[in-house]
Design a protein around this motif. Structure first.
Motif, PDB file in Angstrom:
ATOM      1  N   LEU A  64      -5.257 -10.357   7.067  1.00  0.00           N
ATOM      2  CA  LEU A  64      -6.622 -10.611   7.678  1.00  0.00           C
ATOM      3  C   LEU A  64      -6.193 -11.126   9.260  1.00  0.00           C
ATOM      4  N   GLY A  65      -5.092 -11.331   9.556  1.00  0.00           N
ATOM      5  CA  GLY A  65      -4.689 -11.802  10.921  1.00  0.00           C
ATOM      6  C   GLY A  65      -3.510 -10.820  11.399  1.00  0.00           C
ATOM      7  N   SER A  66      -3.015 -11.754  12.490  1.00  0.00           N
ATOM      8  CA  SER A  66      -1.976 -11.010  13.393  1.00  0.00           C
ATOM      9  C   SER A  66      -0.581 -11.692  13.050  1.00  0.00           C
ATOM     10  N   ASP A  67      -0.602 -12.417  11.943  1.00  0.00           N
ATOM     11  CA  ASP A  67       0.762 -13.373  11.587  1.00  0.00           C
ATOM     12  C   ASP A  67       1.576 -12.262  10.950  1.00  0.00           C
ATOM     13  N   LEU A  68       2.702 -12.446  11.675  1.00  0.00           N
ATOM     14  CA  LEU A  68       4.077 -11.326  11.090  1.00  0.00           C
ATOM     15  C   LEU A  68       4.960 -12.389  10.853  1.00  0.00           C
ATOM     16  N   ASN A  69       5.816 -11.946   9.636  1.00  0.00           N
ATOM     17  CA  ASN A  69       6.984 -12.763   9.233  1.00  0.00           C
ATOM     18  C   ASN A  69       8.265 -11.903   9.891  1.00  0.00           C
ATOM     19  N   PRO A  70       9.074 -12.454  10.899  1.00  0.00           N
ATOM     20  CA  PRO A  70      10.102 -11.850  11.470  1.00  0.00           C
ATOM     21  C   PRO A  70      11.001 -11.059  10.600  1.00  0.00           C
ATOM     22  N   GLN A  71      11.043 -11.368   9.286  1.00  0.00           N
ATOM     23  CA  GLN A  71      12.226 -10.715   8.494  1.00  0.00           C
ATOM     24  C   GLN A  71      11.520  -9.954   7.661  1.00  0.00           C
ATOM     25  N   LYS A  72      10.148 -10.180   7.531  1.00  0.00           N
ATOM     26  CA  LYS A  72       9.801  -9.018   6.502  1.00  0.00           C
ATOM     27  C   LYS A  72       8.416  -8.111   7.030  1.00  0.00           C
ATOM     28  N   GLY A  73       8.157  -8.595   8.371  1.00  0.00           N
ATOM     29  CA  GLY A  73       6.957  -7.905   8.930  1.00  0.00           C
ATOM     30  C   GLY A  73       5.566  -8.183   8.325  1.00  0.00           C
ATOM     31  N   SER A  74       4.521  -7.263   8.370  1.00  0.00           N
ATOM     32  CA  SER A  74       3.103  -7.652   8.003  1.00  0.00           C
ATOM     33  C   SER A  74       3.121  -7.211   6.484  1.00  0.00           C
ATOM     34  N   ARG A  75       1.846  -7.830   5.889  1.00  0.00           N
ATOM     35  CA  ARG A  75       1.392  -7.577   4.553  1.00  0.00           C
ATOM     36  C   ARG A  75       0.418  -6.399   4.629  1.00  0.00           C
ATOM     37  N   ILE A  76       0.455  -5.466   3.463  1.00  0.00           N
ATOM     38  CA  ILE A  76      -0.309  -4.458   3.096  1.00  0.00           C
ATOM     39  C   ILE A  76      -0.913  -4.350   1.941  1.00  0.00           C
ATOM     40  N   PRO A  77      -2.074  -3.743   1.816  1.00  0.00           N
ATOM     41  CA  PRO A  77      -2.568  -3.688   0.496  1.00  0.00           C
ATOM     42  C   PRO A  77      -1.631  -2.837  -0.552  1.00  0.00           C
ATOM     43  N   CYS A  78      -1.598  -3.126  -1.875  1.00  0.00           N
ATOM     44  CA  CYS A  78      -0.713  -2.357  -2.661  1.00  0.00           C
ATOM     45  C   CYS A  78      -1.330  -1.071  -2.956  1.00  0.00           C
ATOM     46  N   PRO A  79      -0.790   0.125  -2.943  1.00  0.00           N
ATOM     47  CA  PRO A  79      -1.077   1.604  -3.098  1.00  0.00           C
ATOM     48  C   PRO A  79      -1.698   1.542  -4.525  1.00  0.00           C
ATOM     49  N   TYR A  80      -1.277   0.765  -5.551  1.00  0.00           N
ATOM     50  CA  TYR A  80      -1.457   0.924  -6.862  1.00  0.00           C
ATOM     51  C   TYR A  80      -3.262   0.016  -7.124  1.00  0.00           C
ATOM     52  N   ASP A  81      -3.155  -1.077  -6.450  1.00  0.00           N
ATOM     53  CA  ASP A  81      -4.229  -1.862  -6.623  1.00  0.00           C
ATOM     54  C   ASP A  81      -4.362  -2.564  -5.416  1.00  0.00           C
ATOM     55  N   SER A  82      -5.539  -2.404  -4.856  1.00  0.00           N
ATOM     56  CA  SER A  82      -5.734  -3.055  -3.314  1.00  0.00           C
ATOM     57  C   SER A  82      -6.087  -4.419  -3.566  1.00  0.00           C
ATOM     58  N   SER A  83      -6.420  -5.116  -4.493  1.00  0.00           N
ATOM     59  CA  SER A  83      -6.907  -6.445  -4.586  1.00  0.00           C
ATOM     60  C   SER A  83      -5.634  -7.394  -4.372  1.00  0.00           C
ATOM     61  N   HIS A  84      -4.254  -6.823  -4.375  1.00  0.00           N
ATOM     62  CA  HIS A  84      -3.299  -7.722  -3.967  1.00  0.00           C
ATOM     63  C   HIS A  84      -2.393  -7.120  -2.807  1.00  0.00           C
TER      64      HIS A  84
END
Length: 416
Positions: free
Chosen positions: A16-36
């Motif tokens: 929901l924000g612009s936070d980024l994990n330097p090692q892992k990058g951003s988080r995105i919805p799962c293509p199989y189930d967008s609830s996680h």
């Protein structure tokens, strides 16, 4: 989840924000189930283990194999509040007449298998578990009397739950040959009784599947034992009983290939929750149609069957009746919801007046007996189906009502 140091959101909501994990990058919805969500850099790894991914179905999974393909029912649920007083009383008279004409009588076999009786005699638990053990002991005694424990090579428990009944079958089955024990349930279970048997050399298999999709003859471990299969269940609710019966009769090997076609040896199923039966799954349609009952009639029969176990009690409140039409409808809805929200017994508070039944002069005892009549007629449809499939079938009262109000089982043995 707690947010990490220097982060504005927890890991689950970091997208929901612009936070980024330097090692892992951003988080995105799962293509199989967008609830996680998952980290974009870890997407491929996540897709391989995601619980929402589509799994390859086993060979014995055939979609809707145990439901009639030509069934055009819309399966709209009927409620007693939708039925007029005149229709209800006319239908009750029809039930009484047919029940009397058929002379329905249950055989009573109430015994305790010595193995479980000994266990109960040495048990300190005299409450809930004790009640279930008495039912299991009686069912095992019937299986012993009809030689199921001796001649059955494969026992299939439908709606196995924690597998307590199967656990005792394993203990009591005659060790004359290698036997298989299959537990069928559509949900995952904790504290399973079959876990106690993991270290044994017995062939025990638990299959997680909805019975309506189960083609029994394609379970690899029992392909060579189809003619010695014993189907069992203890309180398999409503339509699930019909699915299990259809599975045993219809899901073995093709009838077109006479050499490979085998009938199961027999079945023993404790019945319950007739108010949860449905026309879509019911195996006794031909019996109902023969006696002039339509799909709507069957649904009404299921509704009334709840009177047998709904625990309505005569109270002083029944003597002071508010017979206004609005209040009668309110009470009818309350009773129906009570029945639908309880697996075996609907409990109506004493402060609810059973106004409609007072108006129709349907006393508690009479309603209870009418409910039992509906249950037995539904069961007779199942008996008729089994007889047409080449089985000797009967209804058995296997336990006293003080132990369980649902105290009837269907027993079927293959004709030689």
């Amino acid at each position: 989840m707690k947010k990490g140091e220097g982060m504005s959101f927890c890991p689950h909501h970091s997208h929901l924000g612009s936070d980024l994990n330097p090692q892992k990058g951003s988080r995105i919805p799962c293509p199989y189930d967008s609830s996680h969500f998952c980290y974009e850099s870890k997407l491929q790894k996540h897709l391989k283990k995601c619980n929402a991914r589509k799994k390859e179905e086993p060979e014995y999974f055939i979609e809707n194999v145990n439901i009639d393909a030509d069934n055009s029912s819309v399966n709209n649920k009927l409620s007693l509040k939708d039925v007029s007083d005149d229709e209800l009383m006319t239908f009750i008279q029809k039930i009484r007449t047919l029940y009397s004409e058929l002379h329905l009588v249950n055989n009573e076999i109430i015994k305790m298998h010595p193995r479980l009786k000994s266990e109960m005699d040495n048990s300190d638990d005299k409450l809930n578990n004790f009640k279930h053990m008495k039912q299991q002991a009686s069912l095992l005694s019937i299986m012993d009397e009809f030689q199921f424990l001796k001649y059955g090579s494969c026992f299939v428990e439908f709606g196995a739950g924690r597998g307590q009944l199967m656990y005792w079958i394993v203990q009591c089955a005659v060790e004359s040959e290698k036997k298989s024990f299959i537990l069928i349930d559509k949900s995952a279970q904790r504290h399973k009784s079959d876990n106690k048997l993991k270290d044994s050399d017995l062939q025990i298999e638990r299959i997680r599947i909805d019975i309506q999709h189960l083609f029994l003859g394609k379970i690899h471990s029992i392909k060579d034992k189809l003619d010695k299969v014993i189907g069992i269940s203890k309180h398999l609710c409503g339509g699930a009983t019909d699915l299990a019966i259809k599975c045993l009769m219809n899901s073995l090997t093709s009838k077109d290939n006479a050499e490979n076609y085998h009938k199961v040896h027999g079945l023993l199923m404790a019945l319950c929750c007739h108010h949860r039966c449905s026309w879509n799954t019911y195996v006794g349609k031909s019996f109902m149609k023969k006696h002039g009952f339509t799909e709507r009639d069957f649904q009404l029969m299921c509704c009334i069957s709840s009177w047998a176990t709904c625990s309505l009690r005569k109270t002083t409140l029944e003597k002071n009746v508010d017979t206004t039409e609005e209040h009668i409808k309110e009470v009818s809805v309350s009773e129906q919801e009570s029945t639908e929200n309880n697996e075996h017994i609907g409990d109506i508070p004493d402060d609810i007046l059973i106004n409609r039944y007072q108006k129709l002069d349907l006393k508690h005892e009479e309603r209870e007996f009418i409910g039992i009549q509906c249950k037995r007629l539904i069961d007779m449809g199942r008996i008729n189906f089994l007889e047409n499939e080449g089985y000797d079938a009967q209804l058995i009262t296997y336990i006293d009502k003080s132990v369980s109000l649902e105290n009837v089982a269907v027993l079927a043995t293959c004709k030689k």
